[in-house]
Design an enzyme around this catalytic site. Sequence first.
Site, PDB file in Angstrom:
ATOM      1  CB  SER A   9      -0.877  -0.024   1.200  1.00  0.00           C
ATOM      2  OG  SER A   9       0.084   0.082   2.443  1.00  0.00           O
ATOM      3  CG  ASP A  10       1.396   5.908  -1.045  1.00  0.00           C
ATOM      4  OD1 ASP A  10       2.473   5.828  -0.301  1.00  0.00           O
ATOM      5  OD2 ASP A  10       1.451   6.731  -2.098  1.00  0.00           O
TER       6      ASP A  10
END
Length: 806
Positions: free
Chosen positions: A318-319
């Site tokens: 994920s960011d």
Amino acid sequence: MGITSTAHLLLIILSCFTSSLVVSNAARVRLLEAVPTASFAPNTAVCDAGRLGSQGLDVTKLGYCDKSLSYYDRVKALVDGMTLDEKVGQLGDRAAGVARLGLPPYLWWSEALHGVSSTGHGTFFNATVPGATSFPTVIVTAASFNETLWKTIGQVVSNEARAMFNLGNTGLTFWSPNINVVRDPRWGRVMETPGEDPFVVARYSVNFVRGLQDLEGAETATDLNSRPLKTAACCKHYAAYDLENWLGVDRWHFNANVTEQDMLETFSYPFEICVREGDASSAMCSFNRVNGIPVCADPKLMKQNMRDEWGLHGYIVSDCDSIEVIVDGQKWLGDTEVDAVAQVMKAGLDLDCGKYYTNFGKAAVEQGKIKESDIDNALKNLYAVLMRLGYFDGMPMFDSLGKQDICSADNMELAADAARQGIVLLKNNATLPFTNVKTLAVVGPHANATDAMIGNYAGVPCKYTSPFDGLSKYAQVTYEPGCDIACKNESLIFKAMQASMNADATVILVGLDTSMEREGVDRVDLNLPGYQTQLINQVAMVSKGPVVLVVLTAGVLDIGFAKDNPNINAIIWAGYPGQEGGQAIADILFGKYNPGGRLPLTWYQANYVDQVPMTSMLLRPDDTLGYPGRTYKFFNGTTVYPFGYGLSYSTYNYTLPLTSPRSVNIKLGKLQHCRDLTFNEGAFRPACPAVLVEDTACEEELEFEVDVFNNGTMDGSHVVMVYSTPPAGIARTHAKKVIGFQRVFVQAGESTTVKFTFNVCKSLSIVEYNGYTLLPSGGHTITVDNGLDGLTFPFQVNFVADEESA
Ligand SMILES: *[C@@H]1O[C@H](CO)[C@@H](O)[C@H](O)[C@H]1NC(C)=O
Ligand SMILES: *[C@@H]1O[C@H](CO)[C@@H](O)[C@H](O)[C@H]1NC(C)=O
Ligand SMILES: *[C@@H]1O[C@H](CO)[C@@H](O)[C@H](O)[C@H]1NC(C)=O
Ligand SMILES: *[C@@H]1O[C@H](CO)[C@@H](O)[C@H](O)[C@H]1NC(C)=O
Ligand SMILES: *[C@@H]1O[C@H](CO)[C@@H](O)[C@H](O)[C@H]1NC(C)=O
Ligand SMILES: *[C@@H]1O[C@H](CO)[C@@H](O)[C@H](O)[C@H]1NC(C)=O
Ligand SMILES: *[C@@H]1O[C@H](CO)[C@@H](O)[C@H](O)[C@H]1NC(C)=O
Ligand SMILES: *[C@@H]1O[C@H](CO)[C@@H](O)[C@H](O)[C@H]1NC(C)=O
Ligand SMILES: *[C@@H]1O[C@H](CO)[C@@H](O)[C@H](O)[C@H]1NC(C)=O
């Protein structure tokens, strides 16, 4: 959520994310400061018998260290040996490790966008490794249009990274490159990317990823799950992420409304190629929503596209804090933390840059929202990559890499050469290269640029060669900044004017820096800041000798006033050219290098931003809303400089041998349907307008050679760009698209032959509004472009019935 404080500025420099939504800025700063500073043991393989022995463990009893087993079985043994608590402890970017099993903690988050970077939790610069080579920002390197250079930089960065790993200063997993297509000129992260063309961005991604990842001889493998990796790259940020914070709309709340046509043709295309052809071992999902759904929670975009269709062999991350953003920022479906964790895991997210997986993963299993086997799968994807990196077994061929391989003379020379190759000559009214210039006024806020040259996602550079330093090697220099970058004060402009009145020539260095364009910060206009325009005009008016304007910026600026001003004799775009940028600028101005870079962006006029809001994702013009199109493919208005523009000290002319075929007959199977296309009113509609590419064998090629003549007095490197234009009359398709490019060296007064081979389906197809990729029949046009003008020839696609097919 006002994001204005200086603390925020500091944060952006430090980190790839800030979520003022949840954690206050001050708290976040503390969090970052609290990061441990020694977390990697200098190169010792996890399965090293001595290392394990010192912890009272017997290597022969650990299935995951059994080299007679496949990676698959070893990874399974490792994961099966963990308790649920231990498993969730490994799902965040700061994985806790399992001492009981001899598994050390691991810091997943390192970055290497244009050199090993200090962004993230997993890389440390200290007295052992005080710096690493800082290459030009990607937008500059992209402008070289040299695929060999892109790959070579990846290889050199990977070498420095592997050397730093040996010294205990970094991990092996790098969340680079950034391959989001530049859709809007205001976007703050342009410097990190290869520009606005999806094909060019895709080619960059393949070369850079292969440069970072590939071991010589292991470029291909029958089992891609065990293909060895030198370092791991990451295609980010997937997808349709290209807004930071524009007039109050930020990336954490932004819902990108994207048509299927734009998604396939533009936004997801580089990611598909990065995975399929680059074989990247990781991809990152972005913060934003696409058509209402947070990307990290969308099983179609994640699992289905990336893993099942494109065949990702690796992990999805994920960011940073994306899951938190889904819960607290987007309040998507009113999810609880546990629900959100379950959603993203089921969508295919393996690693959380953040703490949500670690904090809520166990509850998600206990509440029956995911199965423990879902966590096992995520962990297996992660450990398979570490196995391939030699993290468990070592990689002896890299053991000798050390300090001498970081910031070496060769590496720094490559950084200088990359800048020379990328810098673009925009105007030259019989002035450059300089001859007989003994005294030089070097003025403007970037005249002595240092950190501004390395942009963001940088590390600590080995050193800087500022423009002042570089130019001082060629002439006696008088330096006057005129003002700082914001240029809110005109009081020093007069001194700059005086300097230019007394010198043989004047170089004015202006532009932007990361206080105006960066992660988290979009622009609202395309103008030079403050009094910079006035500085330029006033200095140019009084200067004794010729005036050269050098613009340091990633995002485009409307410098039409300078283009038309006869007192400004030459203009150069230098982007943010890296630690050796000043050397490269000087080498070009004084003719040691003949510039050959080309713009990877359309340089719009300033009024562009009044015509379309940044939140509109549409690439095509929208006549009802009065929006112009975006990028050279769809914008037909006046530009300051077009995409692909770039001059040289030579001119290059082309001839095309007439022998190359100008048509192709494509055989259609008996059961193959003709597909309709949407045509403009009154346009000619062929009997069989198009075929579906996926139903077609697509073996036909378009091949031609072009002779490139250097009609100048200097040897030079020149980019030959090839575009295709679809048959006339097809509605709402691109005006043209890049289908290939080659950078070639041509000696003065000599010519060289460049050969191109294109797959007809790939290079001449279009994406229709309904998301089908179709090959239109009829007269396509091929353009071979030299940066100023082009040579075109028609290419006819005919469909013929295949008599033999059943
Ligand atoms: C630098 O950091 C690495 C990794 O944390 C550590 O192994 C090394 O000892 C440090 N060097 C110095 C001089 O502090
Ligand atoms: C240029 O900047 C560097 C670093 O900030 C500084 O040390 C140097 O003195 C400056 N040079 C001039 C000529 O001002
Ligand atoms: C402009 O800068 C000069 C020199 O640094 C300073 O003396 C002056 O007060 C500044 N003027 C304004 C309006 O800020
Ligand atoms: C180029 O130089 C000539 C001669 O000085 C001048 O007349 C002309 O206006 C200049 N062109 C531009 C675009 O600056
Ligand atoms: C995106 O579409 C949604 C649903 O149609 C709409 O509410 C929203 O305003 C649109 N956003 C933008 C930026 O156009
Ligand atoms: C440019 O695009 C606009 C918007 O679609 C269109 O109205 C106009 O006719 C186009 N102009 C040219 C010269 O093609
Ligand atoms: C390019 O132009 C030069 C000079 O006009 C001419 O001699 C040469 O044949 C041309 N070369 C090509 C490849 O077109
Ligand atoms: C080649 O250069 C000469 C001299 O500068 C110029 O007159 C001629 O037009 C150029 N030819 C081409 C094809 O550009
Ligand atoms: C492309 O880049 C490579 C690697 O830096 C360099 O050796 C080569 O000369 C470049 N090619 C051209 C034509 O500039």
